[in-house]
Design a protein around this motif. Sequence first.
Motif, PDB file in Angstrom:
ATOM      1  N   UNK A  25       0.833  -1.206   0.000  1.00  0.00           N
ATOM      2  CA  UNK A  25       0.000   0.000   0.000  1.00  0.00           C
ATOM      3  C   UNK A  25       0.861   1.248   0.000  1.00  0.00           C
ATOM      4  N   UNK A  26       0.365   2.308  -0.588  1.00  0.00           N
ATOM      5  CA  UNK A  26       1.110   3.560  -0.693  1.00  0.00           C
ATOM      6  C   UNK A  26       0.509   4.680   0.156  1.00  0.00           C
ATOM      7  N   UNK A  91       0.491  10.021   0.211  1.00  0.00           N
ATOM      8  CA  UNK A  91       1.226   9.007  -0.520  1.00  0.00           C
ATOM      9  C   UNK A  91       2.607   8.837   0.106  1.00  0.00           C
ATOM     10  N   UNK A  92       2.999   7.583   0.351  1.00  0.00           N
ATOM     11  CA  UNK A  92       4.270   7.296   0.997  1.00  0.00           C
ATOM     12  C   UNK A  92       5.441   7.803   0.155  1.00  0.00           C
ATOM     13  N   UNK A  93       5.336   7.693  -1.138  1.00  0.00           N
ATOM     14  CA  UNK A  93       6.435   8.075  -2.014  1.00  0.00           C
ATOM     15  C   UNK A  93       6.649   9.582  -2.081  1.00  0.00           C
ATOM     16  N   UNK A  94       5.646  10.352  -1.744  1.00  0.00           N
ATOM     17  CA  UNK A  94       5.792  11.812  -1.784  1.00  0.00           C
ATOM     18  C   UNK A  94       6.272  12.374  -0.456  1.00  0.00           C
ATOM     19  N   UNK A  95       6.362  11.559   0.558  1.00  0.00           N
ATOM     20  CA  UNK A  95       6.805  12.023   1.870  1.00  0.00           C
ATOM     21  C   UNK A  95       8.330  11.934   1.912  1.00  0.00           C
ATOM     22  N   UNK A  96       8.965  13.037   1.594  1.00  0.00           N
ATOM     23  CA  UNK A  96      10.421  13.107   1.643  1.00  0.00           C
ATOM     24  C   UNK A  96      10.848  14.232   2.578  1.00  0.00           C
TER      25      UNK A  96
END
Length: 100
Positions: A25-26, A91-96
């Motif tokens: 999941x994202x 979204x996990x990928x956008x959390x930087x």
Amino acid sequence: MVPVSYYLVLSAILFGLGIVGFVFKRNVITVFMAIELMLNAVNLAFVAFSQAMGKLDGQVFVLFVIVVAATEAAVGLGIIILIMRQRQSLNVERVDLLKL
């Protein structure tokens, strides 16, 4: 009387579902819920073993795990809300946020 193996199979299934949710999941909320599902699966196994052996050690440990999970939920949800307000996404990928 339900055999302990039934509880352990249910615990393994719940833990497996938690791993699948965590890996695939994202959405941050879904990942957070998957972690909680894994903690509850381990709690179920502890209670099953505690009941089978006739000791309260497992149930006491479950109490501590529940306290830690509640604390983690409160802090985790606060962090998730803060990230969502800053990034406008879960979204996990956008959390930087921690990248330099």
